[in-house]
Design a protein around this motif. Structure first.
Motif, short mmCIF file in Angstrom:
data_model
loop_
_atom_site.label_atom_id
_atom_site.label_comp_id
_atom_site.label_asym_id
_atom_site.label_seq_id
_atom_site.Cartn_x
_atom_site.Cartn_y
_atom_site.Cartn_z
N MET A 1 30.83 -14.86 -28.59
CA MET A 1 30.56 -15.96 -29.53
C MET A 1 31.77 -16.21 -30.42
O MET A 1 32.06 -17.36 -30.76
N MET B 1 26.31 -18.18 -33.27
CA MET B 1 25.85 -19.51 -32.88
C MET B 1 24.35 -19.60 -33.20
O MET B 1 23.55 -18.83 -32.67
N PHE B 2 24.02 -20.51 -34.12
CA PHE B 2 22.62 -20.62 -34.53
C PHE B 2 22.06 -21.94 -34.05
O PHE B 2 22.19 -22.97 -34.71
N THR C 1 18.77 -21.88 -31.88
CA THR C 1 17.33 -21.77 -31.59
C THR C 1 16.48 -21.77 -32.86
O THR C 1 16.77 -21.06 -33.81
N GLY D 1 13.87 -24.28 -28.63
CA GLY D 1 14.55 -23.25 -27.85
C GLY D 1 15.29 -23.96 -26.73
O GLY D 1 16.37 -24.52 -26.94
N SER D 2 14.66 -24.00 -25.56
CA SER D 2 15.28 -24.76 -24.46
C SER D 2 15.43 -26.22 -24.85
O SER D 2 16.40 -26.87 -24.48
N PHE E 1 16.45 -17.28 -33.75
CA PHE E 1 17.18 -16.23 -33.03
C PHE E 1 18.66 -16.34 -33.41
O PHE E 1 19.31 -17.32 -33.05
N CYS E 2 19.16 -15.35 -34.12
CA CYS E 2 20.55 -15.40 -34.57
C CYS E 2 21.19 -14.05 -34.29
O CYS E 2 20.99 -13.09 -35.05
N SER E 3 21.95 -13.96 -33.22
CA SER E 3 22.66 -12.72 -32.96
C SER E 3 23.89 -12.69 -33.84
O SER E 3 24.49 -13.73 -34.12
N LYS F 1 14.37 -5.39 -30.58
CA LYS F 1 14.63 -5.90 -29.22
C LYS F 1 14.47 -4.84 -28.14
O LYS F 1 14.70 -3.66 -28.38
N LEU G 1 18.17 -9.40 -20.37
CA LEU G 1 18.45 -10.44 -21.37
C LEU G 1 19.32 -11.57 -20.82
O LEU G 1 19.17 -12.73 -21.22
N TRP H 1 18.75 -15.48 -22.62
CA TRP H 1 19.50 -16.18 -23.67
C TRP H 1 20.57 -17.08 -23.06
O TRP H 1 20.87 -16.99 -21.87
N GLU H 2 21.09 -17.95 -23.88
CA GLU H 2 22.07 -18.96 -23.42
C GLU H 2 21.49 -19.81 -22.29
O GLU H 2 22.21 -20.26 -21.41
N GLY H 3 20.18 -20.00 -22.33
CA GLY H 3 19.51 -20.79 -21.29
C GLY H 3 18.80 -19.90 -20.30
O GLY H 3 19.42 -19.05 -19.66
N THR H 4 17.49 -20.10 -20.19
CA THR H 4 16.70 -19.32 -19.22
C THR H 4 17.08 -19.75 -17.79
O THR H 4 17.77 -20.76 -17.60
N LEU I 1 18.59 -26.10 -13.85
CA LEU I 1 18.58 -27.55 -14.07
C LEU I 1 19.98 -28.06 -14.48
O LEU I 1 20.31 -29.22 -14.26
#
Ligand SMILES: Cc1cc2nc3c(=O)[nH]c(=O)nc-3n(C[C@H](O)[C@H](O)[C@H](O)COP(=O)(O)OP(=O)(O)OC[C@H]3O[C@@H](n4cnc5c(N)ncnc54)[C@H](O)[C@@H]3O)c2cc1C
Length: 568
Positions: free
Chosen positions: A155, A192-193, A195, A200-201, A226-228, A276, A438, A442-445, A451
């Motif tokens: 990030m 990166m905030f 979600t 989400g998606s 969700f903020c890592s 987690k 994970l 994250w970063e898109g399922t 898609l």
């Protein structure tokens, strides 16, 4: 039995188990023991750069397979905590990281500059810019022991890239130096905030609001779910500008500093940290912004398009991390299969174990090839080369989708090779399994990333570009049989047809299947090309297994295997 007999029997049993301990791979050098990696680096990097970097790869291999591995276990057992007040009662929030995690940060950020390497031209004793492969190869070695920290690392790297690309000159000049600082105490990290609970998606549901201020800054109000790395020096945040259009077009991108110019903490609170399943060494939390000061990045209303660049960079990094975790899983499984005996034989000599090991090796090597191919496309794309952007746009979701899914299975199946010990937390296997899950979320399922393959085909015209590129690799591949060349050509034609069908209006349900087919054909062709360039017969064998086992139809009632005419 007399007491003396009993003592003797106990001593015998103890001596026998001491003579046959469970095999432990212990500390290894992840680089020097990985001949395939060395061959690939020699193939993909310019010779002078590769020669210059040898000691750095060796050092990272040694650290990652040694001290970092010990720290990773320690940090996983001691997750970070959120401190709400100082000891004197001041309302100061702080994330307390375990010292083992901080040691790993020093290796990644300071010793190797992994977050800054793409943005400076004086790194690792080399004058000039280095291709992206260097950063990914070093991180690939590191992530074999520690996955959690690689998220903030990526990030920070990606935030810097996005800031440089879209930020106003003044903003970049003000903040870039701290992001690129190599001194551990003054360097800051990124986050990166995006979600939110409802977004989400589907980012178009973003509710966080941004209000303009007279001094040109903005004030943000809202929550991010969700903020890592929530206490990072800077966050990239999506927010809706008051009075803007609904949906995606109303969303803008903002840079959120943790500390304000007067040295006070910005107006956002870390509400709590998440408990987690994996990445336990690294903090992920929730934040509430109550008038947080932020700066617009790029154009208003183009927030999603701009953050997509950051997300894509992170997606590529996620694919690389999954490749690294699979490599670790395979290396551990191969070690166990060599060192552990049962029924008077080494495990690796048992027919069923041989098949299982190949099932681990194939996806792990596919992912590794894909890392090199995608990283090379990134470097060419950043240099503005012809169709490289369209190629990168499809390779990125392909690696994120398939490699991250494969890592779940490979780490789980490798755990079984260690038997019961694989399930015990003092070995690396459970951590790998927990972390590997994970990557697909994250970063898109998986659905969302598949898609994105469709989007790349429809919007960027990526499919014919990929097809041409792979035909070019095939043309440059000598030393394979005509039958195998034909098999690769046919498989690619089939995958392209499936992808064309998947992007039609009624084809959405085929998108994942098409992404898998494209990934498998891309990797099989690139692996055959690598095999021809490096002379690795093993790589050619694995390429053939990709086509035979992951692309072509198989009759479950018949023996599988690679057709004889492909081989000779
Ligand atoms: C440990 C961890 C750390 C994270 N860190 C961050 C962070 O730092 N910053 C950040 O912004 N986010 C972060 N995230 C959030 C993460 O990116 C999201 O959880 C993820 O994008 C999914 O969003 P969601 O949870 O709202 O699920 P949803 O969007 O509700 O998805 C639920 C399911 O619906 C499916 N779905 C959704 N749309 C479609 C569709 N069109 N077609 C088919 N299926 C669909 C999804 O595939 C998924 O299976 C983190 C998540 C975790 C678990």
């Amino acid at each position: 039995m007399s007491a003396t007999d009993q003592t003797q029997m106990t001593a015998l049993a103890q001596a026998s188990s001491a003579a046959h301990p469970v095999p432990d791979r212990g500390h290894v050098n992840n680089y020097t023991e990985d001949k395939e990696l060395q061959q690939l680096l020699a193939l993909y990097l310019p010779a002078d750069l590769y020669a210059h970097l040898q000691p750095y790869f060796e050092r990272m291999g040694e650290l990652a397979g040694g001290a970092v591995d010990d720290w990773a276990l320690e940090a996983d057992r001691n997750p970070p905590t959120l401190e709400m007040r100082s000891r004197s009662g001041k309302e100061v929030q702080r994330i307390v990281k375990h010292p083992a995690y901080v040691e790993m940060e020093k290796v990644a950020y300071q010793q190797f500059g992994l977050a800054a390497i793409s943005h400076r031209d004086d790194m690792l004793g080399w004058k000039g810019k280095m291709p992206a492969i260097v950063k990914y190869a070093l991180t690939y070695l590191f992530v074999q022991s520690e996955f959690g920290l690689c998220c903030p690392l990526s990030m920070t790297d990606s935030l810097t890239r996005t800031l440089k690309k879209y930020g106003e000159e003044k903003l970049v000049a003000k903040y870039l130096p701290t992001l690129l600082a190599m001194d551990f105490d003054s360097a800051v990290q990124g986050s990166m905030f995006m979600t939110e609970q409802a977004a989400g998606s589907d980012i178009s549901n973003t509710l966080t609001m941004a209000y303009p201020q007279e001094d040109g800054s903005w004030r943000l109000y809202g929550e991010k779910w969700f903020c890592s790395n929530p206490d990072a020096g800077f966050g990239m945040v999506l927010a809706r500008v008051e009075g803007g259009p609904p949906g995606m077009k109303g969303i803008s991108l903002f840079l959120l500093p943790r500390t304000l110019d007067d040295g006070s903490t910005n107006h956002y609170t870390i509400v709590r940290l998440k408990d987690k399943m994996g990445t336990r060494s690294m903090a992920s939390g929730e934040i509430r912004m109550e008038g947080a000061v932020a700066y617009l990045v790029g154009e208003q209303g183009r927030g999603f398009v701009q953050i997509a660049d950051m997300v894509n960079n992170s997606r590529l990094s996620n694919g690389m991390r999954s490749a690294g975790m699979m490599r670790r899983a395979v290396a551990e499984a191969e070690f166990i299969a060599r060192e552990r005996w049962a029924f008077g034989k080494q495990l690796q000599d048992m027919p069923l174990m041989k098949v299982q090991l190949d099932k681990l090796r194939v996806p792990a090597e596919q992912a590794r090839t894909m890392v090199f191919q995608t990283a090379a496309a990134l470097t060419r794309s950043d240099a503005g080369e012809g169709n490289a952007y369209a190629l990168l746009r499809i390779l990125t979701p392909l690696i994120k989708f398939r490699a991250c899914r494969d890592a779940r299975k490979v780490t789980g199946d490798a755990m079984e090779v260690r038997g019961g010990c694989g399930y015990i937390e003092e070995w690396a296997d459970p951590r790998l399994v927990r972390d590997a899950h994970l990557g697909s979320i994250w970063e898109g399922t998986s659905n969302i990333v598949a898609l994105d393959v469709k989007r790349a085909i429809k919007r960027e015209g990526s499919l014919p570009v990929l097809q041409d590129y792979l035909h070019g690799l095939l043309k440059d591949t000598q030393g394979i049989t005509a039958a195998y060349r034909q098999a690769l050509t046919n498989a690619l034609a089939g995958a392209v047809q499936l992808a064309e069908r998947a992007v039609q209006d009624d084809g959405e349900k085929l998108v994942r299947q098409a992404a898998t087919a494209l990934y498998n054909c891309t990797t099989a062709i690139a692996m055959a090309w690598e095999a021809c360039k490096t002379g690795s017969q093993e790589r050619l064998r694995l390429s053939q297994l990709v086509i035979a086992h992951r692309v072509l139809p198989r009759d479950p009632l018949n023996e599988g295997g690679v057709p004889a005419e492909w081989v000779s």
